[in-house]
Design an enzyme around this catalytic site. Structure first.
Site, PDB file in Angstrom:
ATOM      1  N   ASP A 270       0.861  -1.182   0.000  1.00 47.57           N
ATOM      2  CA  ASP A 270       0.000   0.000   0.000  1.00 47.57           C
ATOM      3  C   ASP A 270       0.902   1.239   0.000  1.00 47.57           C
ATOM      4  O   ASP A 270       2.113   1.169   0.237  1.00 47.57           O
ATOM      5  CB  ASP A 270      -0.966  -0.014   1.202  1.00 47.57           C
ATOM      6  CG  ASP A 270      -2.197   0.872   0.945  1.00 47.57           C
ATOM      7  OD1 ASP A 270      -2.162   1.675  -0.014  1.00 47.57           O
ATOM      8  OD2 ASP A 270      -3.180   0.772   1.700  1.00 47.57           O
TER       9      ASP A 270
HETATM   10  C1  NOJ Z   1      -4.082   3.864   0.099  1.00 44.41           C
HETATM   11  C2  NOJ Z   1      -5.249   2.953   0.298  1.00 44.41           C
HETATM   12  O1  NOJ Z   1      -5.147   2.316   1.551  1.00 44.41           O
HETATM   13  C3  NOJ Z   1      -5.384   1.901  -0.778  1.00 44.41           C
HETATM   14  O2  NOJ Z   1      -6.588   1.202  -0.574  1.00 44.41           O
HETATM   15  C4  NOJ Z   1      -5.353   2.536  -2.125  1.00 44.41           C
HETATM   16  O3  NOJ Z   1      -5.559   1.584  -3.132  1.00 44.41           O
HETATM   17  C5  NOJ Z   1      -4.013   3.226  -2.275  1.00 44.41           C
HETATM   18  N1  NOJ Z   1      -3.883   4.264  -1.264  1.00 44.41           N
HETATM   19  C6  NOJ Z   1      -3.834   3.855  -3.648  1.00 44.41           C
HETATM   20  O4  NOJ Z   1      -4.585   4.991  -3.754  1.00 44.41           O
END
Ligand code: NOJ
Length: 752
Positions: A270
């Protein structure tokens, strides 16, 4: 046998992908390999010189967030025509519940219990996103959440591992189709691996502590289902899980995901979560963080650049090997081959359907209709209504008050995670009611007032106008709830009542004595205990998306009938959280008879623990609405629940049936749910577990026999040795319209 140098240059789409990956890998420098492992952000809407230079140099494997078609095509041009090896880019975007056509939030979609609809909605989302060159979405989110304070519950399929597994697979199928190389197919991503939804106190990113047995039986279950289904990618979570942050947790990603489950897809971290390993206090610096992320088997780093900055040094120091790097990069290249990007890196939107076209909007409306849950529908005592208030009848109404900040707000009905959604495509409740009046040529006078400016408004200044509207009308539709920004990532709440002065507004309108339908738009289940008795009907619409207005109006006026069922338990009061249907029995389970209210305890009563059970002193132990609950405009009766296999041997099939009768006078759809309980096991089992469900259409007065067959493997669980086992013994089985049913049959599972 190693390939001759010349063969390394050969690549064509007829070769097996594995061979193509090997060939390409054999031609790559270490720097190019590490480049593939980096995902960088770009949302400028143009290709900067710096980014173009990095793509050309082979330093980037994927771009996140660029959705300008010309820019994406320009990036792919540099990657495939100007870089040394011509490797195309993965273009990632959060397409969570629609791209331009916005569907209900995932929690709302889950309330439909309709995998087919969810599959279709995801497919439309993929087709629309693909018009801009996006080839990878970060969905479905399959985190189990038992805590509505957590803002990201909106993005989940709710509290149940089985429902989440089925719907998660359907969503992934919709994005990916049967072949990732299909035009309009995009790679899906199972996230967030794992435990993220169990954040302490519902505060986003917070610590999670989940015993391994619970982790395997509950939180990992949907991930296993998605791995088995063949989802292209996984995303590691932000959270600290049992002391080891998920994005540096080699046990999770290597031992469980890769070794036990044999998952061969790609894993992405993430956003910044590898770099954040040092913030967690798990690593001392970026270099150590890169090593931990790498050792955890994360193929690609999202946003932060610890891989780019440190993998080469780690390789030269012998801390990681070239074989490991090759393995990681192979996963990335394989996905690019599977997506057909080497053959067709560019996007021609003319090969794809138009954005927000009428078919897409019709599907969004259908999904929103199926997502709404009717929680209450009563005639008002002492009013002219002796019948259920809903559906409203145009023939019987001369005037209608439409009150609330969300009755005519195209933005707020869209919900969280709509990076590309636009208010201009939304149709609101008010516009849909006006359309209905025009279409039917009805003389219905509308009295419209917001009452409060937005959901957080604490001022009562707008009440007078709203009360006047209600007083002049035959009935009132109030559209209240939470603004979209009160749920989603990093938008958790410590209370989950209707925010601002909305409860007071309901009281003020209720005092007029007019029949009230409350429509709630929200990103989570809210606590409705304070207002439930003040309204006659409640339709829970979640954040219903672009077509929320027409969907709700079809339901309010009976063109459609509600069929949604809750994918989460609704607490009576905040303090009941976590409250979920598949809880354990405890050694002292509470019953109606043993549930004592503190007001019934005498002053200076002597202390004792005898006869005490697991309850609160100041609220009932049951929820306000149980998991699986939802009404329709007809009524359904369950009868003759029968176990057809009172004794089943391991590996066999459990068969049971029930009769369901539509006792009302209009057609309806009922989500029939099957639950089981394993009465005695080597690890205690929940008091109920959803094992199957079916949506059944019933004409007025129709009776049908619904038969379920489940393999005994469905009764398996992880034991204390963390082995997946099915243990012989006695079980209870329910087939019912929600998880609160008390009518069960029994069967015995025997050794072979
Ligand atoms: C953080 C989020 O937790 C995740 O779900 C998301 O896909 C990513 N950012 C990318 O934006």
């Amino acid at each position: 046998m190693s390939l001759s140098p010349n063969l390394h240059l050969v690549d064509n789409e007829k070769m097996p992908t594995e061979q193509r990956v090997k060939n390409l890998l054999s031609r790559m420098t270490i720097a190019e390999k590490i480049g593939q492992m980096s995902q960088v952000q770009s949302y400028a809407g143009w290709l900067t010189d710096e980014l173009a230079a990095d793509i050309k140099a082979g330093k980037i494997g994927s771009i996140i967030n660029e959705v300008d078609l010309d820019t994406v095509n320009a990036m792919q041009y540099v990657a495939t025509k100007e870089s040394r090896l011509g490797i195309p880019l993965l273009i990632g975007r959060d397409v969570i519940h629609g791209f331009k056509t916005i569907f209900p939030i995932p929690l709302g979609q889950a309330a439909s219990w309709q995998p087919d609809l969810i599959r279709q909605a995801a497919h439309v989302s993929a087709l629309e996103a693909a018009t801009t060159g996006v080839n990878w979405t970060f969905a479905p989110m399959i985190d189990i959440s038992r805590d509505p304070r957590w803002g990201r519950i909106a993005e989940s399929f709710g509290e149940d591992p089985y429902l989440t597994s089925v719907l998660g697979v359907a969503m992934s199928e919709g994005y990916q189709t049967e072949d990732l190389a299909n035009t309009g197919a995009i790679a899906a991503c199972a996230k967030h691996f794992v435990g993220y939804g169990a954040a302490e106190s519902g505060r986003d990113y917070n610590t999670t502590n989940i015993p391994e047995n619970e982790l395997r039986n509950v939180y990992l279950k949907p991930f296993k289902a998605l791995a088995d289904h063949g989802i292209a990618t996984f995303m590691t979570a932000f959270n600290d899980l049992n002391g080891v942050p998920a994005s540096g947790n080699d046990w999770l990603t290597q031992t469980v995901l890769r070794e036990e489950w044999q998952y061969s897809g790609m894993v992405v971290s993430d956003w910044d979560s590898i770099k954040e390993l040092s913030v967690h206090g798990f690593t001392a610096n970026d270099k150590e963080a890169a090593l931990a992320g790498f050792n955890a088997g994360i193929n690609m780093e999202m946003a932060s650049s610890t891989y780019q900055d440190h993998l080469l040094t780690l390789l030269s120091e012998g801390k990681i090997s070239l074989a490991q790097i090759d393995d990681m990069v192979s996963g990335i290249l394989k996905l690019k081959f599977d997506l057909g990007l080497f053959e067709q890196p560019f996007t021609n939107p003319e090969q794809l359907p138009e954005l927000v076209n009428p078919q897409h909007l019709a599907l969004a409306k259908e999904t929103a209709i199926k997502s709404c849950v009717l929680l209450k529908n009563q005639g008002q005592t002492g009013s002219k209504l002796s019948q259920p208030l809903l559906p409203l009848s145009l023939d019987k109404l001369n005037s209608l008050a439409v009150i609330g900040p969300f009755a005519d707000d195209g933005y707020e009905q869209l919900g969280t995670w709509i990076f590309d959604g636009e208010e201009q495509h939304s149709q609101t409740c008010l516009s849909a009611i006006k359309q209905l009046i025009a279409d039917t040529d009805t003389d219905l006078t509308l009295h419209v007032a917001k009452g409060v400016e937005n959901s957080r408004t604490t001022s009562c200044d707008g009440f007078e106008q709203a009360v006047n509207c209600a007083a002049q009308s035959d009935a009132v539709v109030m559209v209240l709830g939470e603004e979209s920004i009160l749920s989603g990532e990093a938008h958790s709440r410590s209370t989950i009542d209707l925010p601002g002065a909305q409860e007071q507004l309901i009281e003020a309108i209720s005092a007029t004595g007019k029949p009230i339908v409350l429509v709630i738009m929200a990103g989570r289940q809210l606590t409705l205990g304070n207002i439930i008795d003040k309204v006659d009907a409640i339709l829970y619409a979640w954040h219903p998306g672009s077509m929320g207005g027409p969907a709700i109006v079809d339901l309010l006026f009976g063109t459609a009938a509600p069929s949604g069922k809750l994918p989460v338990t609704f607490p009576r009061v905040l303090g009941q959280i976590p409250i979920y249907y598949n809880q354990k029995n405890t050694g002292r389970p509470v019953t109606d008879a043993s549930c004592i209210h503190m007001n019934d305890i005498e002053a200076r009563a002597p202390q004792t623990s005898l006869g005490m059970t697991a309850s609160h002193l100041d609220t009932h132990y049951t929820p306000l609405f149980p998991f699986g609950f939802g009404l329709s405009y007809s009524t359904v009766e369950y009868s003759n629940l029968t176990i057809l296999t009172p004794s089943v041997s391991l590996g066999g099939t459990v068969k049971a049936c029930v009769e369901i009768t539509n006792t009302g006078s209009r057609e309806m759809e009922e989500v029939v749910q099957l639950y089981t309980r394993d009465l005695v096991a080597s690890v205690t089992r929940p008091v109920k577990e959803l094992k199957a469900f079916k949506t059944v259409k019933l004409a007025a007065k129709e009776r049908q026999t619904v038969v379920f067959e489940i393999n005994t493997d469905e009764l398996a669980f992880y034991n204390r040795q963390m082995q997946l086992v099915t243990e012989a013994g006695d079980f209870q089985l329910w087939i019912a319209g929600d998880s609160a049913s008390t009518n069960y049959v029994e069967f015995t599972l025997t050794e072979n």
